[in-house]
Design an enzyme around this catalytic site. Structure first.
Site, PDB file in Angstrom:
ATOM      1  N   HIS A  20       0.835  -1.197   0.000  1.00 57.76           N
ATOM      2  CA  HIS A  20       0.000   0.000   0.000  1.00 57.76           C
ATOM      3  C   HIS A  20       0.878   1.258   0.000  1.00 57.76           C
ATOM      4  O   HIS A  20       1.812   1.364   0.779  1.00 57.76           O
ATOM      5  CB  HIS A  20      -0.920  -0.020   1.219  1.00 57.76           C
ATOM      6  CG  HIS A  20      -1.915   1.075   1.227  1.00 57.76           C
ATOM      7  ND1 HIS A  20      -2.287   1.710   2.389  1.00 57.76           N
ATOM      8  CD2 HIS A  20      -2.621   1.676   0.237  1.00 57.76           C
ATOM      9  CE1 HIS A  20      -3.177   2.646   2.118  1.00 57.76           C
ATOM     10  NE2 HIS A  20      -3.395   2.637   0.806  1.00 57.76           N
ATOM     11  N   ASP A  79       7.081   6.700 -21.140  1.00 54.35           N
ATOM     12  CA  ASP A  79       7.373   6.662 -22.568  1.00 54.35           C
ATOM     13  C   ASP A  79       8.868   6.405 -22.753  1.00 54.35           C
ATOM     14  O   ASP A  79       9.620   6.320 -21.777  1.00 54.35           O
ATOM     15  CB  ASP A  79       6.900   7.949 -23.258  1.00 54.35           C
ATOM     16  CG  ASP A  79       7.561   9.215 -22.735  1.00 54.35           C
ATOM     17  OD1 ASP A  79       8.714   9.169 -22.244  1.00 54.35           O
ATOM     18  OD2 ASP A  79       6.922  10.282 -22.834  1.00 54.35           O
ATOM     19  N   HIS A 112       6.020  19.019 -15.244  1.00 56.19           N
ATOM     20  CA  HIS A 112       6.830  17.901 -15.720  1.00 56.19           C
ATOM     21  C   HIS A 112       8.164  17.788 -14.969  1.00 56.19           C
ATOM     22  O   HIS A 112       8.619  16.670 -14.675  1.00 56.19           O
ATOM     23  CB  HIS A 112       7.068  18.020 -17.223  1.00 56.19           C
ATOM     24  CG  HIS A 112       7.713  16.816 -17.829  1.00 56.19           C
ATOM     25  ND1 HIS A 112       7.152  15.563 -17.766  1.00 56.19           N
ATOM     26  CD2 HIS A 112       8.876  16.666 -18.495  1.00 56.19           C
ATOM     27  CE1 HIS A 112       7.941  14.687 -18.381  1.00 56.19           C
ATOM     28  NE2 HIS A 112       9.002  15.338 -18.824  1.00 56.19           N
ATOM     29  N   TYR A 118       4.541  13.383 -23.124  1.00 58.26           N
ATOM     30  CA  TYR A 118       4.074  13.298 -21.727  1.00 58.26           C
ATOM     31  C   TYR A 118       3.275  12.030 -21.428  1.00 58.26           C
ATOM     32  O   TYR A 118       2.400  12.031 -20.569  1.00 58.26           O
ATOM     33  CB  TYR A 118       3.292  14.550 -21.339  1.00 58.26           C
ATOM     34  CG  TYR A 118       4.106  15.797 -21.546  1.00 58.26           C
ATOM     35  CD1 TYR A 118       5.108  16.133 -20.648  1.00 58.26           C
ATOM     36  CD2 TYR A 118       3.906  16.607 -22.660  1.00 58.26           C
ATOM     37  CE1 TYR A 118       5.888  17.263 -20.852  1.00 58.26           C
ATOM     38  CE2 TYR A 118       4.688  17.738 -22.862  1.00 58.26           C
ATOM     39  CZ  TYR A 118       5.672  18.053 -21.955  1.00 58.26           C
ATOM     40  OH  TYR A 118       6.454  19.166 -22.157  1.00 58.26           O
ATOM     41  N   ALA A 119       3.586  10.950 -22.107  1.00 53.74           N
ATOM     42  CA  ALA A 119       2.914   9.664 -21.883  1.00 53.74           C
ATOM     43  C   ALA A 119       3.614   8.938 -20.737  1.00 53.74           C
ATOM     44  O   ALA A 119       4.325   7.944 -20.935  1.00 53.74           O
ATOM     45  CB  ALA A 119       2.907   8.831 -23.157  1.00 53.74           C
ATOM     46  N   ASN A 120       3.426   9.483 -19.535  1.00 56.55           N
ATOM     47  CA  ASN A 120       4.048   8.965 -18.322  1.00 56.55           C
ATOM     48  C   ASN A 120       3.044   9.066 -17.187  1.00 56.55           C
ATOM     49  O   ASN A 120       2.278  10.029 -17.128  1.00 56.55           O
ATOM     50  CB  ASN A 120       5.273   9.807 -17.947  1.00 56.55           C
ATOM     51  CG  ASN A 120       6.275   9.915 -19.061  1.00 56.55           C
ATOM     52  OD1 ASN A 120       6.905   8.956 -19.427  1.00 56.55           O
ATOM     53  ND2 ASN A 120       6.404  11.119 -19.617  1.00 56.55           N
TER      54      ASN A 120
END
Length: 129
Positions: A20, A28, A96, A118-120
């Site tokens: 947890h 990316d 970012h 920004y594919a994170n």
């Protein structure tokens, strides 16, 4: 041999050790990997595997209670941003540069071949009860 869930041995083993509030990153192919943070590199060519296909499999295997995205995804990658708003619980946004600093505390990073901006995402683990 496993019949369901994550088949990648390294991912399956690392998932089994998460607790947890632990955090992992799906990235990316351009996100810098901080020193000392393990990286499971799934990329095999530009664009493959894609970010969403990996996210879908991860979400099927893990309980996720929250997510962190870069602010910039909302303007620079609206299509993906819209998909993530549907798929993820409790999203928070940070610049970012701060996102990259937060990755330093991740248990590990899963690197995809994704090439869109920004594919994170940082995923925070929940509990099954």
């Amino acid at each position: 041999m496993k019949k369901h869930g994550i088949l990648n041995r390294e991912l399956a083993g690392r998932f089994a050790k998460l607790g947890h509030t632990d955090r992992i990153v799906i990235a990316d192919c351009g996100l810098p990997i901080p020193d000392g943070v393990p990286c499971i590199d799934l990329s095999y060519k530009l664009g493959e595997p894609g970010f969403l296909s990996i996210l879908e499999v991860v979400l099927d295997d893990l309980v996720v209670e929250g997510a962190v995205l870069a602010d910039e995804i909302q303007t620079e990658n609206r299509g993906l941003s819209n998909e993530l708003m549907k798929a993820l619980p409790n999203i928070s946004y940070v610049p970012h540069e701060e996102f990259k600093r937060l990755t330093e505390k991740a248990k590990f990073i899963i690197r995809t071949g994704e090439t869109t901006p920004y594919a994170n995402v940082i995923l925070q683990c929940g509990v099954i009860f």
